[in-house]
Motif scaffolding. Structure first.
Motif, PDB file in Angstrom:
ATOM      1  N   LEU A 568      -4.956  -9.532   3.256  1.00 40.32           N
ATOM      2  CA  LEU A 568      -4.760  -8.758   4.475  1.00 40.32           C
ATOM      3  C   LEU A 568      -3.507  -9.264   5.206  1.00 40.32           C
ATOM      4  O   LEU A 568      -3.340 -10.469   5.412  1.00 40.32           O
ATOM      5  CB  LEU A 568      -5.988  -8.888   5.396  1.00 40.32           C
ATOM      6  N   GLN A 595     -10.655  -2.130   3.703  1.00 34.66           N
ATOM      7  CA  GLN A 595     -10.802  -1.233   4.844  1.00 34.66           C
ATOM      8  C   GLN A 595     -12.277  -1.073   5.177  1.00 34.66           C
ATOM      9  O   GLN A 595     -13.137  -1.293   4.310  1.00 34.66           O
ATOM     10  CB  GLN A 595     -10.148   0.111   4.534  1.00 34.66           C
ATOM     11  N   TYR A 597      -9.889  -1.106   8.914  1.00 33.43           N
ATOM     12  CA  TYR A 597      -9.202  -2.147   9.683  1.00 33.43           C
ATOM     13  C   TYR A 597      -9.518  -1.994  11.170  1.00 33.43           C
ATOM     14  O   TYR A 597      -9.823  -0.913  11.662  1.00 33.43           O
ATOM     15  CB  TYR A 597      -7.680  -2.038   9.523  1.00 33.43           C
ATOM     16  N   ASP A 641     -10.086  -6.941   8.633  1.00 42.58           N
ATOM     17  CA  ASP A 641     -10.537  -5.921   7.671  1.00 42.58           C
ATOM     18  C   ASP A 641     -12.056  -5.891   7.622  1.00 42.58           C
ATOM     19  O   ASP A 641     -12.734  -6.598   8.378  1.00 42.58           O
ATOM     20  CB  ASP A 641      -9.925  -6.174   6.297  1.00 42.58           C
TER      21      ASP A 641
END
Length: 727
Positions: A568, A595, A597, A641
């Motif tokens: 990330l 994801q 986010y 995330d």
């Protein structure tokens, strides 16, 4: 009683004694009546005639009317006098040599003890003679009449061609006196003029007139030989006066008999010859008519007392008379400037043999002009030392030149100064930039050295002032072997376009690329295997100001192995500049991880926030008034995330002040405040009011009250409880 005899009565009547008294009465009437009724005696003589000292005098005949026609004459002199001066006691001198000769007065007037200062033509003596007439047959019938008789010197003084006075005659200090010849007549023998007489104790002169001979002048004897009429023994007044002023001079002459005469005359000595100290010939420009200059004498002289002559006047200029002045248009050829020198000669009527001359000069120049090679001054950077920047170039006119700058056209902090070597330059430190680049139109005025009125010429030059250059690209995002990589280097401030240079120590597979549309460079490509590890990217940027303001920055670049490609991270490396009251959008790119986010930000200025739009994250909104700053906000971004991995990035954000529209100076209301500004101020005040206290809404009140005045946009203070962090 006896009766009288009638025959005897007539005999008694014829007695002589009886008729005596009537006869006596008739005789008295016959002789007395003419006396009782005779006309009064009246002196008919109108004047006695003039006298001269030491010269035989016979008066006019004394005549009278009335009475019996037979008269007895007598006279006396009660006093002498000097016209314009006090009387003299006449009894002291009795009849001063005069006696009665029938019906005339005659004799030789002479008074040995009379002060010689009275024996003058100007202050001549007068005698008061009282003439008395008595009827010879009636002593009660009489009359007394007084006559004032002028008594002149025996000797006459003259000095042709001045007809007995010195009007129009004078002299100058340090200039030889024109010799003046005096003549004497009617004296005896040789005349002597050498006596100097300064007695003036009892004479009265006008204010400012001194008595005696002016210093430097003297009388001397001379002889003019003439075979026909004989020699003349004359007096000569000559010398060189040494003191200015006006004198009553007693000119004294004596003859061989000792008789003398004194002639008082006023003599004026003017100050030393000079021209009026205000006479000045100004410098001029070729082709311009020359201003008229009057030629005037200095001191007490009048313009009509002198004559002028000019020598070496330039072509086109002349000396005119009545009045005397220099006029024309100088016609000279280059090179310019050219100095013209000429001589003025002034001759006074009181010193004809000693003219005075003086040199004058002036410059003939070309018109004054100013120019500049580029038409613009060197650029400046806010808060950085500026200069020395040379002023424009002047030519023509008369060097040296001096300069002035309209201070209202200069940026605050910059001024015109004179260096130790005498140059005039612009120097200083610009204090504040109100827009991305402020442009000033600086007005210069040059002055030449023409006297008395300097020629002037003006020029305007542009001076740009920008904020310092800053690198908007923050920390470089992580690069992954085998993964496409791109980061844009963004610079603000200074003067675009920029010149870039980069270090060569970058991973194989990456290169620097220029984007013509944005004018920025990018580091782009795909890192190859084996390039894993840390790198330092060095960027140097120079602007196009001409003074080469530069910026050098270093950024760390990490290339990770392909196995870490899903880490990330926040890929955005820079934020665009924002401006108060304008909509703002800056996308934030998040990659890697799992994801969905989440994104938060700290340090945003009032009006901006993190927003999510169609799956993308961005910073958006409108920056409130009062939050502009020359220092960047440090925006701290934190991404998370779905697996709760974290990634952070710190990016600088610059906020520019709102550009203020031009204000009409003739607007009595001070200008119009856009409604949007008031609304924005109200919104800011409302948001601040949540912090509590009236002090939080003071900015809005100030905005509303003073919003019609120039510069109001920066008066709204920063929200004290804002989360904006510029540390």
């Amino acid at each position: 009683m006896e009766t009288p005899n009638p025959a005897e009565a007539p005999k008694e009547a014829s007695n002589p004694a009886g008729i005596a008294w009537p006869c006596v009465c008739l005789l008295v009437v016959f002789f007395a009546l003419p006396c009782l009724y005779a006309d009064p005696v009246k002196i008919t003589t109108s004047n006695l005639g003039a006298m001269k000292w030491g010269v035989k005098y016979t008066s006019n005949e004394l005549t009278a009317t009335g009475g019996s026609g037979t008269y007895l004459w007598s006279f006396e002199v009660p006093f002498f006098g000097v016209w314009g001066i006090a009387d003299i006691d006449g009894e002291k001198y009795h009849n001063f040599g005069l006696a009665l000769d029938g019906n005339r007065i005659s004799g030789v007037p002479a008074i040995e003890s009379l002060d010689p200062e009275y024996l003058t033509d100007e202050y001549f003596v007068k005698a008061r003679i009282n003439v008395k007439v008595v009827d010879a047959q009636d002593e009660t019938n009489k009359e007394v009449k007084f006559f004032d008789v002028k008594i002149s010197p025996k000797i006459d003084i003259s000095f042709p061609p001045y007809d007995g006075y010195l009007q129009g005659y004078g002299g100058h200090v340090s200039s030889p006196w024109r010799p003046l010849t005096f003549y004497a007549f009617e004296g005896d023998g040789i005349y002597d003029w050498s006596e100097t007489n300064t007695f003036t104790s009892s004479l009265t002169f006008p204010d400012g007139v001194q008595a005696g001979m002016p210093a430097g002048l003297k009388m001397s004897n001379d002889v003019i030989v003439d075979d026909i009429i004989g020699d003349f023994y004359v007096g000569i007044l000559s010398g060189v006066p040494s003191e200015a002023g006006e004198w009553a001079v007693p000119f004294v002459v004596k003859d061989s008999s000792g008789a003398r005469a004194i002639y008082f005359e006023r003599v004026k000595i003017f100050s030393q010859l000079a021209m009026r100290d205000t006479m000045f010939f100004p410098d001029t420009v070729i082709g311009d008519p020359y201003p008229e200059v009057l030629c005037l004498p200095g001191g007490e002289l009048n313009a009509g007392d002198v004559e002028w002559e000019a020598v070496n006047l330039p072509p086109g200029m002349t000396l005119n008379n009545n009045p005397d002045k220099i006029t024309g248009k100088p016609e000279v050829s280059g090179p310019f400037p050219q100095k013209v020198t000429f001589t003025l000669i002034m001759t006074s009527q009181f010193a004809e043999d000693d003219p005075y001359s003086q040199d004058f000069s002036f410059w003939v120049t070309e018109p004054l002009e100013v120019t500049h090679d580029t038409g613009s001054l060197p650029d400046a950077i806010e808060s950085e030392a500026y200069g020395p920047a040379d002023v424009p170039t002047a030519f023509g006119g008369l060097a040296p030149y001096s300069w002035e700058v309209n201070v209202d056209t200069l940026p605050a902090g910059i001024e015109l100064v004179t260096t130790e070597d005498g140059r005039q330059v612009l120097e200083g430190v610009p204090e504040e930039v109100f827009t991305t680049i402020d442009t000033y139109v600086v007005e210069f005025t040059a002055y030449d050295s023409s006297n008395p009125n300097a020629l002037t010429a003006s020029i305007t030059l542009n001076l740009r002032v920008a904020r310092p250059m800053v690198m908007l690209t923050g920390n470089l995002p992580l690069a992954i072997v085998g993964a496409p990589y791109n980061v844009e280097f963004i610079v603000a401030g200074g003067f675009a376009p920029y010149t870039w240079s980069f270090s060569d120590d970058i991973p194989v597979g990456l290169s620097y690329q220029f984007d013509e549309s944005s004018g920025n460079w990018s580091l782009t490509g795909t890192p190859l295997p084996g390039t894993e590890g840390p790198y330092v990217v060095e960027i140097e940027v120079e602007d196009s100001s001409g003074v080469f303001y530069s910026l050098v920055e270093k950024r760390a670049l990490i290339v990770a192995p392909a196995s870490e490609g899903n880490t990330l991270r926040i890929e955005t490396s820079s934020l665009p500049r924002a401006e108060e009251e304008l909509p703002y959008t800056a996308p934030i790119q998040i990659v890697g991880g799992t994801q969905p986010y989440a994104l938060t930000a700290q340090g945003l200025p009032s009006g901006l926030s993190i927003k999510q739009q169609e799956g993308s994250w961005l910073i958006a909104g409108t920056v409130s008034i009062g939050y502009a700053s020359s220092d960047p906000y440090k925006i701290k971004l934190l991404a998370q995330d779905g697996a709760e991995n974290l990634a952070s990035q710190v990016l600088p954000l610059y906020v520019d002040p709102m550009e203020v529209p031009p204000i009409d100076e003739n607007d009595s209301q001070g200008g119009f405040v856009p409604p949007a500004a008031l609304v924005a101020g109200a919104a800011a005040a409302c948001s601040m009011s949540r912090c509590g206290g009236w002090e939080s809404i003071v900015p809005f009140i100030v905005l509303f009250v003073l919003g019609t005045r120039r510069g109001i946009w920066g008066l709204v203070s920063r929200n004290k409880c804002s989360s904006g962090d510029r540390s």
